[in-house]
Design a protein around this motif. Structure first.
Motif, PDB file in Angstrom:
ATOM      1  N   ARG A 281       2.040   7.171  -6.865  1.00  8.42           N
ATOM      2  CA  ARG A 281       1.391   8.139  -7.127  1.00  8.42           C
ATOM      3  C   ARG A 281       2.153   9.576  -6.626  1.00  8.42           C
ATOM      4  NH1 ARG A 281      -2.657   4.655  -5.743  1.00  8.42           N
ATOM      5  NH2 ARG A 281      -2.790   5.788  -3.649  1.00  8.42           N
ATOM      6  N   ARG A 282       2.673   9.656  -5.585  1.00  6.30           N
ATOM      7  CA  ARG A 282       3.237  10.779  -5.017  1.00  6.30           C
ATOM      8  C   ARG A 282       4.574  11.337  -5.818  1.00  6.30           C
ATOM      9  NH1 ARG A 282       5.093   9.220   0.024  1.00  6.30           N
ATOM     10  NH2 ARG A 282       2.892   9.238   1.000  1.00  6.30           N
ATOM     11  N   CYS A 283       5.165   9.965  -6.146  1.00  9.92           N
ATOM     12  CA  CYS A 283       6.437  10.739  -6.933  1.00  9.92           C
ATOM     13  C   CYS A 283       6.413  11.241  -8.212  1.00  9.92           C
ATOM     14  CB  CYS A 283       7.621   9.533  -6.884  1.00  9.92           C
ATOM     15  SG  CYS A 283       7.390   8.171  -7.960  1.00  9.92           S
ATOM     16  N   ARG A 284       5.341  10.930  -8.919  1.00  6.64           N
ATOM     17  CA  ARG A 284       4.998  11.431 -10.259  1.00  6.64           C
ATOM     18  C   ARG A 284       6.181  11.280 -11.321  1.00  6.64           C
ATOM     19  NH1 ARG A 284       4.783  17.319  -9.737  1.00  6.64           N
ATOM     20  NH2 ARG A 284       3.567  17.076 -11.710  1.00  6.64           N
ATOM     21  N   LEU A 285       6.333  10.053 -11.453  1.00  4.13           N
ATOM     22  CA  LEU A 285       7.472   9.535 -12.435  1.00  4.13           C
ATOM     23  C   LEU A 285       7.021  10.196 -13.887  1.00  4.13           C
ATOM     24  CD1 LEU A 285       8.953   6.400 -11.196  1.00  4.13           C
ATOM     25  CD2 LEU A 285      10.027   8.398 -11.209  1.00  4.13           C
TER      26      LEU A 285
ATOM     27  N   ALA B  92       8.903  18.282 -10.306  1.00  9.80           N
ATOM     28  CA  ALA B  92       9.002  16.864 -10.583  1.00  9.80           C
ATOM     29  C   ALA B  92      10.356  16.236  -9.799  1.00  9.80           C
ATOM     30  CB  ALA B  92       9.265  16.418 -11.998  1.00  9.80           C
ATOM     31  N   LEU B  93      11.465  17.056  -9.695  1.00  7.45           N
ATOM     32  CA  LEU B  93      12.628  16.636  -9.009  1.00  7.45           C
ATOM     33  C   LEU B  93      12.215  16.471  -7.695  1.00  7.45           C
ATOM     34  CD1 LEU B  93      15.413  18.324 -10.625  1.00  7.45           C
ATOM     35  CD2 LEU B  93      15.327  15.756 -10.207  1.00  7.45           C
ATOM     36  N   LYS B  94      11.630  17.547  -6.954  1.00  5.89           N
ATOM     37  CA  LYS B  94      11.070  17.881  -5.695  1.00  5.89           C
ATOM     38  C   LYS B  94      10.095  16.485  -5.238  1.00  5.89           C
ATOM     39  CE  LYS B  94       9.852  20.843  -2.078  1.00  5.89           C
ATOM     40  NZ  LYS B  94      10.509  22.178  -1.759  1.00  5.89           N
ATOM     41  N   ALA B  95       9.018  16.354  -6.194  1.00  4.03           N
ATOM     42  CA  ALA B  95       8.149  15.086  -5.844  1.00  4.03           C
ATOM     43  C   ALA B  95       9.132  13.645  -5.777  1.00  4.03           C
ATOM     44  CB  ALA B  95       7.088  14.974  -7.136  1.00  4.03           C
ATOM     45  N   VAL B  96       9.889  13.453  -6.666  1.00  8.92           N
ATOM     46  CA  VAL B  96      10.714  12.401  -6.570  1.00  8.92           C
ATOM     47  C   VAL B  96      11.572  12.256  -5.472  1.00  8.92           C
ATOM     48  CG1 VAL B  96      12.633  10.914  -7.666  1.00  8.92           C
ATOM     49  CG2 VAL B  96      10.658  11.904  -9.033  1.00  8.92           C
ATOM     50  N   LEU B  97      12.005  13.352  -4.938  1.00 10.20           N
ATOM     51  CA  LEU B  97      13.183  13.641  -3.812  1.00 10.20           C
ATOM     52  C   LEU B  97      12.414  13.528  -2.545  1.00 10.20           C
ATOM     53  CD1 LEU B  97      15.730  15.891  -5.316  1.00 10.20           C
ATOM     54  CD2 LEU B  97      16.100  13.374  -4.888  1.00 10.20           C
ATOM     55  N   SER B  98      10.987  13.768  -2.474  1.00 11.34           N
ATOM     56  CA  SER B  98      10.161  13.899  -1.442  1.00 11.34           C
ATOM     57  C   SER B  98       9.518  12.180  -1.153  1.00 11.34           C
ATOM     58  CB  SER B  98       9.100  14.884  -1.501  1.00 11.34           C
ATOM     59  OG  SER B  98       9.530  16.116  -1.689  1.00 11.34           O
ATOM     60  N   THR B  99      10.089  11.264  -1.762  1.00 17.07           N
ATOM     61  CA  THR B  99       9.391  10.049  -1.778  1.00 17.07           C
ATOM     62  C   THR B  99      10.330   9.240  -1.018  1.00 17.07           C
ATOM     63  OG1 THR B  99       8.451  10.381  -4.072  1.00 17.07           O
ATOM     64  CG2 THR B  99       8.467   7.977  -2.950  1.00 17.07           C
ATOM     65  N   PRO B 100      10.245   8.816   0.238  1.00 21.32           N
ATOM     66  CA  PRO B 100      11.129   8.129   0.880  1.00 21.32           C
ATOM     67  C   PRO B 100      11.650   6.677   0.628  1.00 21.32           C
ATOM     68  CG  PRO B 100       9.382   9.171   2.407  1.00 21.32           C
ATOM     69  CD  PRO B 100       9.046   9.123   1.199  1.00 21.32           C
TER      70      PRO B 100
ATOM     71  N   GLU C  38       0.787  -1.144   0.131  1.00 20.46           N
ATOM     72  CA  GLU C  38      -0.014  -0.036   0.104  1.00 20.46           C
ATOM     73  C   GLU C  38       0.820   1.249   0.176  1.00 20.46           C
ATOM     74  OE1 GLU C  38      -0.458  -2.667   2.120  1.00 20.46           O
ATOM     75  OE2 GLU C  38      -2.160  -3.377   1.418  1.00 20.46           O
ATOM     76  N   SER C  39       1.925   1.243   0.750  1.00 20.60           N
ATOM     77  CA  SER C  39       2.807   2.373   0.903  1.00 20.60           C
ATOM     78  C   SER C  39       3.536   2.634  -0.586  1.00 20.60           C
ATOM     79  CB  SER C  39       3.854   2.256   2.023  1.00 20.60           C
ATOM     80  OG  SER C  39       4.822   1.497   1.826  1.00 20.60           O
ATOM     81  N   ARG C  40       3.947   1.420  -1.053  1.00 24.13           N
ATOM     82  CA  ARG C  40       4.560   1.741  -2.355  1.00 24.13           C
ATOM     83  C   ARG C  40       3.469   2.130  -3.442  1.00 24.13           C
ATOM     84  NH1 ARG C  40       6.890  -3.127  -0.630  1.00 24.13           N
ATOM     85  NH2 ARG C  40       5.643  -4.266  -1.702  1.00 24.13           N
ATOM     86  N   CYS C  41       2.312   1.707  -3.419  1.00 23.47           N
ATOM     87  CA  CYS C  41       1.243   2.257  -4.362  1.00 23.47           C
ATOM     88  C   CYS C  41       1.042   3.740  -4.292  1.00 23.47           C
ATOM     89  CB  CYS C  41      -0.031   1.664  -4.054  1.00 23.47           C
ATOM     90  SG  CYS C  41      -1.282   2.137  -5.363  1.00 23.47           S
ATOM     91  N   ALA C  42       1.145   4.006  -2.976  1.00 21.27           N
ATOM     92  CA  ALA C  42       1.220   5.613  -2.479  1.00 21.27           C
ATOM     93  C   ALA C  42       2.152   6.522  -2.968  1.00 21.27           C
ATOM     94  CB  ALA C  42       0.768   5.875  -1.004  1.00 21.27           C
ATOM     95  N   ASP C  43       3.247   5.772  -2.854  1.00 22.60           N
ATOM     96  CA  ASP C  43       4.655   6.436  -3.125  1.00 22.60           C
ATOM     97  C   ASP C  43       4.654   6.602  -4.858  1.00 22.60           C
ATOM     98  OD1 ASP C  43       5.426   6.761  -0.715  1.00 22.60           O
ATOM     99  OD2 ASP C  43       6.918   5.073  -0.866  1.00 22.60           O
TER     100      ASP C  43
END
Length: 118
Positions: free
Chosen positions: A18-22, A48-56, A11-16
């Protein structure tokens, strides 16, 4: 300093994902254009970089100031026109030896159909 582990579940990987917006990140990378106004393509790349880098789960836990630092420097490097970075016309050609070819049919690993991958 000890490495920090990030808990991960399906579930967390699915949310990530969506969050990272590749998809937005890929679009920002493709839209690098030197011929238009200066700065008109920087905001999408930085977002886009901020979204990727904000994905733990992708980069580990980073503080907000660390993310801002990485976004700034990665976007500056990406938009640099320095030939030493080997972007665009200065890119280094991919080797055409057995290491970069599929063993089954001998097709290049860096091509998708008839077009080279970025």
């Amino acid at each position: 300093e000890e490495l920090k582990k990030v808990p991960s579940t399906p579930e967390s990987r699915c949310a990530d994902a969506r969050r990272c917006r590749l998809a937005a990140f890929g679009a920002a990378l493709r839209n690098r254009d030197y011929d238009k106004e200066s700065g008109d393509d920087k905001a999408p790349l930085e977002r886009a970089l901020k979204a990727v880098l904000s994905t733990p789960s992708l980069v580990g836990p980073l503080k907000s100031k660390e993310i801002d630092f990485y976004v700034t420097w990665l976007s500056l490097a990406y938009h640099s026109k320095s030939s030493q970075l080997f972007f665009c016309d200065d890119k280094i050609p991919v080797a055409n030896d057995s290491f970069c070819l599929h063993t089954a049919d001998g097709s290049p690993k860096f091509e998708l159909g008839k077009r080279p991958l970025p």
